[in-house]
Design a protein around this motif. Sequence first.
Motif, PDB file in Angstrom:
ATOM      1  N   ASP A  41      14.592  41.474  47.110  1.00 43.50           N
ATOM      2  CA  ASP A  41      15.815  40.711  46.862  1.00 43.50           C
ATOM      3  C   ASP A  41      16.090  40.489  45.384  1.00 43.50           C
ATOM      4  O   ASP A  41      16.970  39.697  45.034  1.00 43.50           O
ATOM      5  CB  ASP A  41      15.738  39.358  47.578  1.00 43.50           C
ATOM      6  N   VAL A  42      15.314  41.129  44.513  1.00 47.64           N
ATOM      7  CA  VAL A  42      15.540  41.020  43.067  1.00 47.64           C
ATOM      8  C   VAL A  42      15.771  42.423  42.513  1.00 47.64           C
ATOM      9  O   VAL A  42      15.348  43.412  43.120  1.00 47.64           O
ATOM     10  CB  VAL A  42      14.343  40.358  42.351  1.00 47.64           C
ATOM     11  N   PRO A  43      16.452  42.540  41.384  1.00 47.97           N
ATOM     12  CA  PRO A  43      16.657  43.869  40.786  1.00 47.97           C
ATOM     13  C   PRO A  43      15.332  44.534  40.418  1.00 47.97           C
ATOM     14  O   PRO A  43      14.397  43.874  39.942  1.00 47.97           O
ATOM     15  CB  PRO A  43      17.488  43.569  39.532  1.00 47.97           C
ATOM     16  N   VAL A  44      15.267  45.826  40.643  1.00 47.51           N
ATOM     17  CA  VAL A  44      14.084  46.618  40.295  1.00 47.51           C
ATOM     18  C   VAL A  44      14.511  47.711  39.324  1.00 47.51           C
ATOM     19  O   VAL A  44      15.456  48.463  39.593  1.00 47.51           O
ATOM     20  CB  VAL A  44      13.432  47.247  41.543  1.00 47.51           C
ATOM     21  N   ILE A  45      13.828  47.788  38.197  1.00 52.61           N
ATOM     22  CA  ILE A  45      14.094  48.815  37.193  1.00 52.61           C
ATOM     23  C   ILE A  45      12.879  49.728  37.114  1.00 52.61           C
ATOM     24  O   ILE A  45      11.757  49.261  36.924  1.00 52.61           O
ATOM     25  CB  ILE A  45      14.363  48.188  35.806  1.00 52.61           C
ATOM     26  N   SER A  46      13.102  51.017  37.271  1.00 54.17           N
ATOM     27  CA  SER A  46      12.024  52.000  37.158  1.00 54.17           C
ATOM     28  C   SER A  46      12.144  52.736  35.835  1.00 54.17           C
ATOM     29  O   SER A  46      13.221  53.203  35.462  1.00 54.17           O
ATOM     30  CB  SER A  46      12.080  52.998  38.315  1.00 54.17           C
ATOM     31  N   VAL A  47      11.025  52.812  35.123  1.00 50.55           N
ATOM     32  CA  VAL A  47      10.946  53.603  33.894  1.00 50.55           C
ATOM     33  C   VAL A  47       9.973  54.743  34.159  1.00 50.55           C
ATOM     34  O   VAL A  47       8.791  54.505  34.432  1.00 50.55           O
ATOM     35  CB  VAL A  47      10.462  52.755  32.701  1.00 50.55           C
ATOM     36  N   GLY A  48      10.473  55.964  34.132  1.00 57.35           N
ATOM     37  CA  GLY A  48       9.617  57.099  34.462  1.00 57.35           C
ATOM     38  C   GLY A  48      10.015  58.338  33.703  1.00 57.35           C
ATOM     39  O   GLY A  48      10.823  58.294  32.774  1.00 57.35           O
ATOM     40  N   LYS A  57       6.897  55.844  27.711  1.00 55.92           N
ATOM     41  CA  LYS A  57       7.238  54.893  28.786  1.00 55.92           C
ATOM     42  C   LYS A  57       6.754  53.486  28.475  1.00 55.92           C
ATOM     43  O   LYS A  57       7.503  52.512  28.650  1.00 55.92           O
ATOM     44  CB  LYS A  57       6.632  55.358  30.119  1.00 55.92           C
ATOM     45  N   THR A  58       5.502  53.359  28.040  1.00 57.57           N
ATOM     46  CA  THR A  58       4.940  52.022  27.825  1.00 57.57           C
ATOM     47  C   THR A  58       5.718  51.228  26.779  1.00 57.57           C
ATOM     48  O   THR A  58       6.058  50.065  27.018  1.00 57.57           O
ATOM     49  CB  THR A  58       3.452  52.127  27.454  1.00 57.57           C
ATOM     50  N   PRO A  59       6.035  51.792  25.602  1.00 57.83           N
ATOM     51  CA  PRO A  59       6.852  51.034  24.642  1.00 57.83           C
ATOM     52  C   PRO A  59       8.225  50.657  25.182  1.00 57.83           C
ATOM     53  O   PRO A  59       8.730  49.570  24.896  1.00 57.83           O
ATOM     54  CB  PRO A  59       6.972  51.989  23.445  1.00 57.83           C
ATOM     55  N   VAL A  60       8.835  51.550  25.973  1.00 58.82           N
ATOM     56  CA  VAL A  60      10.150  51.242  26.538  1.00 58.82           C
ATOM     57  C   VAL A  60      10.042  50.129  27.576  1.00 58.82           C
ATOM     58  O   VAL A  60      10.888  49.230  27.636  1.00 58.82           O
ATOM     59  CB  VAL A  60      10.798  52.507  27.141  1.00 58.82           C
ATOM     60  N   VAL A  61       8.998  50.169  28.395  1.00 62.13           N
ATOM     61  CA  VAL A  61       8.766  49.085  29.357  1.00 62.13           C
ATOM     62  C   VAL A  61       8.615  47.760  28.616  1.00 62.13           C
ATOM     63  O   VAL A  61       9.194  46.735  29.014  1.00 62.13           O
ATOM     64  CB  VAL A  61       7.515  49.375  30.211  1.00 62.13           C
ATOM     65  N   GLY A 149       7.539  54.884  37.273  1.00 56.04           N
ATOM     66  CA  GLY A 149       7.925  54.720  38.669  1.00 56.04           C
ATOM     67  C   GLY A 149       8.833  55.789  39.253  1.00 56.04           C
ATOM     68  O   GLY A 149       9.197  55.687  40.419  1.00 56.04           O
ATOM     69  N   PHE A 150       9.204  56.818  38.489  1.00 53.26           N
ATOM     70  CA  PHE A 150      10.202  57.758  39.004  1.00 53.26           C
ATOM     71  C   PHE A 150       9.724  58.477  40.261  1.00 53.26           C
ATOM     72  O   PHE A 150      10.475  58.664  41.211  1.00 53.26           O
ATOM     73  CB  PHE A 150      10.589  58.775  37.933  1.00 53.26           C
ATOM     74  N   GLN A 151       8.457  58.890  40.280  1.00 60.02           N
ATOM     75  CA  GLN A 151       7.927  59.580  41.452  1.00 60.02           C
ATOM     76  C   GLN A 151       7.428  58.608  42.523  1.00 60.02           C
ATOM     77  O   GLN A 151       7.108  59.033  43.635  1.00 60.02           O
ATOM     78  CB  GLN A 151       6.778  60.521  41.056  1.00 60.02           C
ATOM     79  N   ARG A 156      12.475  50.811  46.459  1.00 60.84           N
ATOM     80  CA  ARG A 156      13.867  51.059  46.057  1.00 60.84           C
ATOM     81  C   ARG A 156      14.133  50.401  44.709  1.00 60.84           C
ATOM     82  O   ARG A 156      13.590  49.345  44.415  1.00 60.84           O
ATOM     83  CB  ARG A 156      14.835  50.508  47.108  1.00 60.84           C
ATOM     84  N   ARG A 157      14.983  51.024  43.928  1.00 62.85           N
ATOM     85  CA  ARG A 157      15.280  50.476  42.615  1.00 62.85           C
ATOM     86  C   ARG A 157      16.777  50.433  42.348  1.00 62.85           C
ATOM     87  O   ARG A 157      17.542  51.243  42.894  1.00 62.85           O
ATOM     88  CB  ARG A 157      14.548  51.242  41.521  1.00 62.85           C
ATOM     89  N   ASP A 158      17.174  49.492  41.504  1.00 61.23           N
ATOM     90  CA  ASP A 158      18.576  49.342  41.136  1.00 61.23           C
ATOM     91  C   ASP A 158      18.921  50.183  39.914  1.00 61.23           C
ATOM     92  O   ASP A 158      20.084  50.519  39.699  1.00 61.23           O
ATOM     93  CB  ASP A 158      18.889  47.873  40.854  1.00 61.23           C
ATOM     94  N   LEU A 159      17.903  50.474  39.105  1.00 62.09           N
ATOM     95  CA  LEU A 159      18.083  51.325  37.931  1.00 62.09           C
ATOM     96  C   LEU A 159      16.893  52.258  37.817  1.00 62.09           C
ATOM     97  O   LEU A 159      15.758  51.813  37.692  1.00 62.09           O
ATOM     98  CB  LEU A 159      18.227  50.473  36.656  1.00 62.09           C
ATOM     99  N   ASP A 160      17.157  53.551  37.896  1.00 55.06           N
ATOM    100  CA  ASP A 160      16.138  54.581  37.723  1.00 55.06           C
ATOM    101  C   ASP A 160      16.371  55.222  36.362  1.00 55.06           C
ATOM    102  O   ASP A 160      17.330  55.979  36.183  1.00 55.06           O
ATOM    103  CB  ASP A 160      16.248  55.632  38.835  1.00 55.06           C
ATOM    104  N   LEU A 161      15.537  54.882  35.409  1.00 59.93           N
ATOM    105  CA  LEU A 161      15.676  55.362  34.039  1.00 59.93           C
ATOM    106  C   LEU A 161      14.634  56.456  33.793  1.00 59.93           C
ATOM    107  O   LEU A 161      13.437  56.216  33.938  1.00 59.93           O
ATOM    108  CB  LEU A 161      15.474  54.197  33.073  1.00 59.93           C
ATOM    109  N   VAL A 162      15.089  57.650  33.446  1.00 61.36           N
ATOM    110  CA  VAL A 162      14.186  58.778  33.195  1.00 61.36           C
ATOM    111  C   VAL A 162      14.151  59.074  31.697  1.00 61.36           C
ATOM    112  O   VAL A 162      15.193  59.247  31.067  1.00 61.36           O
ATOM    113  CB  VAL A 162      14.620  60.030  33.985  1.00 61.36           C
TER     114      VAL A 162
END
Length: 352
Positions: A41-48, A57-61, A149-151, A156-162
């Motif tokens: 029930d909260v937004p999920v952002i994936s950095v992959g 990825k780690t610095p961007v997270v 988290g991309f793979q 489910r995520r609200d933002l999939d950032l590659v």
Amino acid sequence: MSQKFSSLYFFGRPFSPLYSGIMKIRESLYLRGIKRRYTFDVPVISVGNLTMGGTGKTPVVGMLASLLFKRGFKPAIISRGYGGGADSRVNVVSDGKETFLDAKAAGDEPCFLASSLPGVPVLTGIVRALPCRHAIEKLGCNVLILDDGFQHMSVRRDLDLVLFSAAKLAGNSRVFPGGDLREPVSALKRCHAFMITGITEVLQERAEKFAELLQRRFPGKPVFFTSYQAIGATSLKERQDQEISTLPSPLFGFCGIAQPELFKETLTKNGISPAGFMPLKDHQPFTPSLIKKIEHQAEQCNARGLITTEKDLVKLAPDSFQLPCFGLKMKVKAEPEFETFLKEILPDTLLN
């Protein structure tokens, strides 16, 4: 690409279609609902990323978590905890107030994030839905950030950032084991946006051409650029921050990241010409023999100190070396447009 990987990819090329097909079937099982996907029930952002190895990825997270925290959100970082020995279903590396696990238990990246982001919980677990639920129900978090988290499609995520590294981009554009890609390029259809990391003056034009290629291939998905900025150094023994200009000279550099040559370039760009440099494999554990070898090589170069990445620094004990040792502190700088884009994803109703 190193000669070693070039040879491995050459011999692995015949198996790429098989691996690619397996990954397409796996993707289809999730998208069709045959394999379970957890919704929160909260937004999920994936950095992959699509490529093997380091894209920052780690610095961007860390940048995302810091940005959200400063805006009044309650973010939590959820990681697989690669390389960590903690094997509980939910491992609380930090609750945002206190750090409970070291790098050996948590993994170097979660430990680094926990130590550098006060106020932001960091959790790990193989089945990431479990630490996700714990962060929401037990720690009161209202935004989740999936590290790598991309793979990991079960959440489910609200933002999939590659992410793509400006130095590496898509590598040889072949799927593992014949190349640098974890999945076929077609997998990028399911992401929402791209980010090209590590932009420099030398890499700017190359990155812009790659961004144009992404936008032609995947219209409607924005491409953002980030650069790295050195903001100081942290001493290993005292864990105190200081300016780069105050460090002893010359220094001997070492690091265990996916692209160690980029760290060496960063040192040079920030006025640190290392007397010597030792590249290590990604997530390299620091054994007593390796520590002795690093210091011996530094002494052979007449170095007056050692310098490494912050991610490596968290794996070292304060008294690991006789020579003073420092971790270079880096900051990710994103375009203003990225923060605007992020605001559109996250509802202000989540603010405190």
